[in-house]
Design a protein around this motif. Structure first.
Motif, PDB file in Angstrom:
ATOM      1  N   TYR A  16       0.705  -1.477   0.480  1.00 41.66           N
ATOM      2  CA  TYR A  16      -0.336  -0.213   0.192  1.00 41.66           C
ATOM      3  C   TYR A  16       1.006   0.953   0.091  1.00 41.66           C
ATOM      4  N   ASN A  17       0.774   2.133  -0.957  1.00 43.08           N
ATOM      5  CA  ASN A  17       0.955   3.376  -1.039  1.00 43.08           C
ATOM      6  C   ASN A  17       0.491   4.779  -0.513  1.00 43.08           C
ATOM      7  N   PRO A  18       0.552   5.271   0.856  1.00 40.15           N
ATOM      8  CA  PRO A  18      -0.543   6.017   1.895  1.00 40.15           C
ATOM      9  C   PRO A  18      -0.172   7.493   0.685  1.00 40.15           C
ATOM     10  N   LEU A  19       0.811   7.494   0.298  1.00 40.61           N
ATOM     11  CA  LEU A  19       1.471   8.988  -0.549  1.00 40.61           C
ATOM     12  C   LEU A  19       0.289   9.207  -1.620  1.00 40.61           C
ATOM     13  N   THR A  20       0.552  10.561  -1.654  1.00 38.12           N
ATOM     14  CA  THR A  20      -0.112  11.500  -2.728  1.00 38.12           C
ATOM     15  C   THR A  20       1.288  11.525  -3.894  1.00 38.12           C
ATOM     16  N   ALA A  21       2.004  10.781  -3.997  1.00 38.60           N
ATOM     17  CA  ALA A  21       2.732  10.865  -4.983  1.00 38.60           C
ATOM     18  C   ALA A  21       3.355   9.298  -5.353  1.00 38.60           C
ATOM     19  N   GLN A  22       3.471   8.926  -6.603  1.00 44.95           N
ATOM     20  CA  GLN A  22       3.808   7.646  -7.120  1.00 44.95           C
ATOM     21  C   GLN A  22       5.263   7.070  -5.956  1.00 44.95           C
ATOM     22  N   VAL A  23       5.429   5.989  -5.701  1.00 44.02           N
ATOM     23  CA  VAL A  23       6.563   4.900  -5.047  1.00 44.02           C
ATOM     24  C   VAL A  23       6.529   4.492  -6.350  1.00 44.02           C
ATOM     25  N   SER A  24       8.229   4.454  -6.424  1.00 46.48           N
ATOM     26  CA  SER A  24       9.104   2.768  -7.388  1.00 46.48           C
ATOM     27  C   SER A  24       9.529   2.702  -6.055  1.00 46.48           C
ATOM     28  N   PHE A  25       9.538   0.889  -6.204  1.00 46.49           N
ATOM     29  CA  PHE A  25      10.476   0.098  -5.601  1.00 46.49           C
ATOM     30  C   PHE A  25      11.288  -0.701  -6.386  1.00 46.49           C
ATOM     31  N   SER A  26      12.919  -0.671  -5.573  1.00 45.71           N
ATOM     32  CA  SER A  26      13.723  -1.609  -6.894  1.00 45.71           C
ATOM     33  C   SER A  26      13.806  -2.884  -6.133  1.00 45.71           C
ATOM     34  N   THR A  27      14.053  -4.135  -6.066  1.00 42.68           N
ATOM     35  CA  THR A  27      14.003  -5.645  -6.313  1.00 42.68           C
ATOM     36  C   THR A  27      15.739  -5.919  -6.192  1.00 42.68           C
ATOM     37  N   ALA A  28      15.310  -7.270  -4.990  1.00 41.85           N
ATOM     38  CA  ALA A  28      16.846  -7.291  -4.761  1.00 41.85           C
ATOM     39  C   ALA A  28      16.167  -8.828  -4.391  1.00 41.85           C
ATOM     40  N   SER A  29      17.166 -10.013  -4.554  1.00 40.99           N
ATOM     41  CA  SER A  29      16.945 -11.740  -4.179  1.00 40.99           C
ATOM     42  C   SER A  29      18.271 -12.078  -4.370  1.00 40.99           C
TER      43      SER A  29
END
Length: 131
Positions: free
Chosen positions: A16-29
């Motif tokens: 869930y993104n509670p912010l008023t702007a789009q959020v980017s995530f980077s991924t790693a495993s």
């Protein structure tokens, strides 16, 4: 997650993104058998779905970590307990022809390895030929 060897199992994580702007995530495993996109975004004030796949190439149990990181929302870390069961039997190839006749069939192989693989075919009878 559990799946047979060479069969992908998918899992969805909702963020869930509670912010008023789009959020980017980077991924790693830490696991090479985990297939995931390098990054994804979640629209403002909404829930986003992140999907990753587990595609094992050999049987056994492994543990590792999946990390989703965002400069706005921080780090989300997931401990993964994965199990790959032995693969079931592959589809058989049948030939049926009359004596003195020939028959050709094409067999396809899927290579899930990240490197080049060479296949060899052997027949133990002098009447059969492989081209």
């Amino acid at each position: 997650m559990t799946t047979p060897v060479r069969q992908a199992a998918s899992y969805v994580i909702n963020l869930y993104n509670p912010l008023t702007a789009q959020v980017s995530f980077s991924t790693a495993s830490t696991l090479s058998d985990i297939l995931l996109p390098p990054n994804f975004t979640v629209p403002p004030q909404s829930e986003g779905c992140f999907t990753f796949d587990y595609l094992p190439l050999k049987s056994g149990d492994v543990t590792g970590r999946l990390t989703l990181s965002s400069s706005d929302l921080g780090f989300y870390q997931y401990d993964l307990n994965l199990s790959a069961t032995p693969a079931g039997p592959e589809n058989q190839v049948h030939f049926r022809t009359y004596l003195g006749s020939t028959q050709s069939q094409t067999c396809r192989f899927n290579n899930f390895c990240k490197s080049r693989v060479e296949y060899a075919c052997k027949v133990r009878h002098s009447c059969l030929h492989i081209f």
